[in-house]
Design a protein around this motif. Structure first.
Motif, mmCIF file in Angstrom:
data_model
loop_
_atom_site.group_PDB
_atom_site.id
_atom_site.type_symbol
_atom_site.label_atom_id
_atom_site.label_comp_id
_atom_site.label_asym_id
_atom_site.label_seq_id
_atom_site.Cartn_x
_atom_site.Cartn_y
_atom_site.Cartn_z
ATOM 1 N N ILE A 85 0.864 -1.176 0.000
ATOM 2 C CA ILE A 85 0.000 0.000 0.000
ATOM 3 C C ILE A 85 0.905 1.232 0.000
ATOM 4 O O ILE A 85 1.742 1.388 0.896
ATOM 5 N N THR A 86 0.767 2.056 -1.012
ATOM 6 C CA THR A 86 1.488 3.333 -1.046
ATOM 7 C C THR A 86 0.564 4.400 -0.488
ATOM 8 O O THR A 86 -0.508 4.671 -1.040
ATOM 9 N N PHE A 87 0.961 4.973 0.640
ATOM 10 C CA PHE A 87 0.184 6.032 1.291
ATOM 11 C C PHE A 87 0.892 7.357 1.044
ATOM 12 O O PHE A 87 2.069 7.510 1.395
ATOM 13 N N SER A 88 0.191 8.302 0.422
ATOM 14 C CA SER A 88 0.810 9.593 0.095
ATOM 15 C C SER A 88 -0.145 10.740 0.390
ATOM 16 O O SER A 88 -1.365 10.551 0.440
ATOM 17 N N THR A 89 0.427 11.920 0.598
ATOM 18 C CA THR A 89 -0.365 13.136 0.792
ATOM 19 C C THR A 89 0.367 14.312 0.159
ATOM 20 O O THR A 89 1.579 14.243 -0.095
ATOM 21 N N CYS A 90 -0.379 15.407 -0.039
ATOM 22 C CA CYS A 90 0.256 16.641 -0.513
ATOM 23 C C CYS A 90 0.346 17.660 0.624
ATOM 24 O O CYS A 90 0.154 18.859 0.427
#
Length: 449
Positions: free
Chosen positions: A382-387
């Motif tokens: 699972i790739t968890f990303s935010t800006c």
């Protein structure tokens, strides 16, 4: 008094800004609407855009100066907005003569208000030109001074200092007030970087190769929005940092991928370009809103990858209703966040967000991760990303997820250009001050075999 009908660039900029401040409208949508309904020259279109975004961006600084000129007198909201546009132009736009800014601002006050307001505005403008702008040396508290200088709320300045240290915080504050550049990603199914670079040059658009993301160019001159390459899906506009989440996913052509928070589909199509329909590759793209699902479909069609994209209107927290456990090789959770990494592009974010927002978003992020966790195959990621660059929405979310899910471990996030490869953390945080791109966070959560 006749009704004020804006006509020229400064009048249109003022009315657009007033609507943003009064109604909370998104600045980019308001500016786009203004430009769409008025036939302006290229120079005037740029002036409208510059005044609106610039005044919003420097709002706290401009209010500090305006308070000193008016002795903190309570002003009508439209008068305050008008005066801020003038102060912004005086201080930040040196290509325009002060007399032109003064005359047009007084004319707006004359037609919009009454003789008393026109006289007051005239006095404030002349005082600003005569006295100049006060510096911030009288403000003793460092974070308050930085807040006023950078026009970033003090709570956010204090967060940056607490989480990154004083020097990095200053670098971040400087970076988010620099102009944002346009970057494009090449659709490698349709072309390559060298060919696109040459074709854009023939269209009058100069570019340089991105130092952040692979298959990406940064526009240095010209405008790309009218390019035939954009229309036919050979390129797409995407920030360099935003490209890294998919770049880090180690995708294979046969993978089945879930893009859990997909709209408008920028990362969906980036995933899709790496998949093969002939080999069973597929990306399921979720969004809670049906109209945004239509945007994903439209984007996939333009980029020529609609044969591997399956858009679905669904709240990512409810994936159990439609999908089996162990169904996906990879899952991307580009999660809802405060967007603090985007302050350069969306200046009003800095004034509308609160610390409470981050805690609420943190809870939503965890709920999404909890829901999708069983859906990734053992050995999948699972790739968890935010800006955003606030740690409660990034590292804290990852830490709490791992505590709750011992069957996952944190893998080191890798990018094609080995960005920040000497960092101590497995997660990757790109600060706006690192490469002049948006702030972004990426983590890689691998399910144990």
């Amino acid at each position: 008094m006749t009704k004020f009908i804006p006509q020229n660039a400064r009048e249109l900029a003022f009315t657009s800004l007033e609507r943003v401040l009064k109604t909370g409208a998104y600045s980019n949508l308001q500016v786009d609407e203004t430009l769409r309904h008025h036939n302006l020259s290229s120079a005037d279109r740029r002036l409208v855009t510059t005044i609106v975004y610039g005044t919003l961006q420097h709002q706290l600084t401009l209010k500090y100066w305006l308070d000193s000129l008016t002795r903190q007198k309570k002003l009508d909201s439209w008068v305050e907005a008008l005066l801020m546009t003038a102060l912004y132009q005086y201080h930040y736009l040196d290509r325009f003569p002060n007399w032109a800014i003064t005359n047009e601002t007084i004319e707006i006050a004359k037609h919009r208000g009454n003789p008393g307001i026109r006289k007051f505005v005239t006095g404030v403008l002349h005082a600003a030109l005569r006295k100049g702008f006060p510096d911030f040396s009288k403000v003793k508290k460092t974070t308050e001074r930085l807040s006023l200088e950078s026009s970033v709320p003090q709570w956010l300045v204090e967060k940056f200092v607490q989480q990154y240290g004083m020097e990095k915080a200053k670098d971040i504050l400087h970076a988010i007030n620099m102009p944002a550049h346009v970057s494009i990603r090449i659709n490698t199914n349709k072309s390559d970087l060298a060919t696109v670079k040459e074709q854009l040059l023939n269209e009058g658009v100069e570019t340089t190769e991105s130092k952040v993301a692979a298959n990406a160019l940064v526009v240095t001159s010209g405008t790309v929005v009218n390019s035939s390459l954009l229309r036919n899906g050979t390129i797409t506009i995407q920030d360099e940092s935003a490209m890294l989440a998919v770049e880090s996913m180690d995708l294979q052509p046969q993978f089945k991928v879930l893009d859990a928070c997909a709209a408008p589909g920028g990362k969906t199509v980036q995933i899709a370009e790496r998949l093969s329909a002939d080999r069973g590759g597929q990306v399921v793209a979720l969004d809670i809103h049906k109209h945004k699902v239509r945007l994903i479909k439209k984007n996939a069609l333009r980029m020529g990858v609609n044969n591997v994209v399956s858009p679905v209107a669904l709240d990512a927290r409810k994936v159990a209703e439609k999908f089996s456990d162990d169904e996906f090789d990879r899952i991307l959770v580009d999660a809802p966040c405060s967007g603090i990494g985007l302050l350069r592009r969306k200046p009003e974010i800095r004034y509308t967000k609160t610390p409470h927002d981050s805690q609420n978003l943190h809870k939503i992020q965890l709920a999404i991760l909890d829901a999708v966790a069983p859906k990734v195959k053992k050995g999948g990621i699972i790739t968890f990303s935010t800006c955003t660059i606030l740690q409660e929405e990034n590292e804290q979310t990852v830490r709490e997820f791992l505590q709750k899910h011992p069957d996952f471990k944190l893998e080191r996030t890798k990018t094609a250009r080995a960005l920040k490869d000497d960092r101590a953390t497995a997660t990757l945080t790109i600060l706006p001050s690192d490469y002049g791109s948006d702030g972004f966070f990426i983590s890689s959560l691998k399910r144990n075999l």
